[in-house]
Design a protein around this motif. Sequence first.
Motif, PDB file in Angstrom:
ATOM      1  N   GLU A 167      39.759  42.684  35.578  1.00 32.59           N
ATOM      2  CA  GLU A 167      41.018  42.489  35.961  1.00 32.59           C
ATOM      3  C   GLU A 167      41.719  41.601  35.121  1.00 32.59           C
ATOM      4  O   GLU A 167      42.926  41.764  34.897  1.00 32.59           O
ATOM      5  N   ASP A 178      45.046  43.312  33.948  1.00 34.50           N
ATOM      6  CA  ASP A 178      44.875  44.864  34.241  1.00 34.50           C
ATOM      7  C   ASP A 178      46.253  45.379  34.591  1.00 34.50           C
ATOM      8  O   ASP A 178      47.016  44.779  35.546  1.00 34.50           O
ATOM      9  N   LYS A 179      46.570  46.276  34.039  1.00 33.76           N
ATOM     10  CA  LYS A 179      48.186  47.091  34.204  1.00 33.76           C
ATOM     11  C   LYS A 179      48.194  47.389  35.810  1.00 33.76           C
ATOM     12  O   LYS A 179      49.331  47.177  36.375  1.00 33.76           O
ATOM     13  N   LYS A 180      47.126  47.791  36.331  1.00 32.90           N
ATOM     14  CA  LYS A 180      47.270  48.090  37.830  1.00 32.90           C
ATOM     15  C   LYS A 180      47.717  46.548  38.793  1.00 32.90           C
ATOM     16  O   LYS A 180      48.555  46.978  39.437  1.00 32.90           O
ATOM     17  N   LEU A 181      47.026  45.710  38.005  1.00 32.71           N
ATOM     18  CA  LEU A 181      47.286  44.578  39.122  1.00 32.71           C
ATOM     19  C   LEU A 181      48.646  44.114  38.904  1.00 32.71           C
ATOM     20  O   LEU A 181      49.622  43.429  39.720  1.00 32.71           O
ATOM     21  N   GLU A 182      49.257  44.126  37.542  1.00 32.82           N
ATOM     22  CA  GLU A 182      50.692  43.822  37.306  1.00 32.82           C
ATOM     23  C   GLU A 182      51.593  44.711  38.273  1.00 32.82           C
ATOM     24  O   GLU A 182      52.695  44.297  38.813  1.00 32.82           O
ATOM     25  N   ARG A 183      51.254  45.996  38.190  1.00 32.02           N
ATOM     26  CA  ARG A 183      52.140  46.874  39.225  1.00 32.02           C
ATOM     27  C   ARG A 183      52.033  46.532  40.465  1.00 32.02           C
ATOM     28  O   ARG A 183      53.013  46.622  41.462  1.00 32.02           O
ATOM     29  N   GLU A 184      50.931  46.014  40.983  1.00 32.92           N
ATOM     30  CA  GLU A 184      50.714  45.616  42.261  1.00 32.92           C
ATOM     31  C   GLU A 184      51.349  44.088  42.647  1.00 32.92           C
ATOM     32  O   GLU A 184      51.014  43.620  43.807  1.00 32.92           O
ATOM     33  N   LYS A 185      52.039  43.689  41.514  1.00 34.97           N
ATOM     34  CA  LYS A 185      52.786  42.342  41.811  1.00 34.97           C
ATOM     35  C   LYS A 185      51.776  41.094  41.804  1.00 34.97           C
ATOM     36  O   LYS A 185      52.000  40.077  42.556  1.00 34.97           O
ATOM     37  N   LYS A 186      50.493  41.348  41.307  1.00 33.95           N
ATOM     38  CA  LYS A 186      49.695  40.056  41.325  1.00 33.95           C
ATOM     39  C   LYS A 186      50.191  39.281  40.220  1.00 33.95           C
ATOM     40  O   LYS A 186      50.950  39.709  39.206  1.00 33.95           O
ATOM     41  N   ASN A 204      39.321  48.166  30.687  1.00 29.79           N
ATOM     42  CA  ASN A 204      39.630  48.538  32.261  1.00 29.79           C
ATOM     43  C   ASN A 204      38.384  48.108  32.905  1.00 29.79           C
ATOM     44  O   ASN A 204      38.735  48.448  34.177  1.00 29.79           O
TER      45      ASN A 204
END
Length: 135
Positions: free
Chosen positions: A4, A94-102, A1
């Motif tokens: 990124e 990072d899963k957060k970036l994937e959720r943010e459509k990066k 974590n």
Amino acid sequence: NSHEVIFFFGDLNYRIDIDDLNQVYKLVEEEEYGKLLGADQLLTQIEEKKAFVGFKESKIEFQPTFKYTVGTNEYDKIKKRIPSWCDRILWKMDKKLEREKKKLECLTYDCFQDECMSDHKPVAGLFELKFQMYM
């Protein structure tokens, strides 16, 4: 974590789990890479979540990059080693970036078939990473 994006690449030394050398040579000659990849140890380990959990690899559309006779484009048939994709490029976002459509996209993934100075053929990938700059 703490990161990124992570790239992991090199000679990972995973092999193809097919014991019949002649069958492997035939599948390579016929460019039946899908059948060979079905027996690829690395892909099996990733699928079973035993190694490189969360990492991705672009589709392999080139012949196995190991075990060549040095100085040639011919597989080493003297040592009777199964040709394999030992040299790989994996990545994880990072899963957060994937959720943010990066977006991290592998544009090309290939080997340098004309390089003959080793018993491996080097691989290369070209990646595009789209993200928002923070200021």
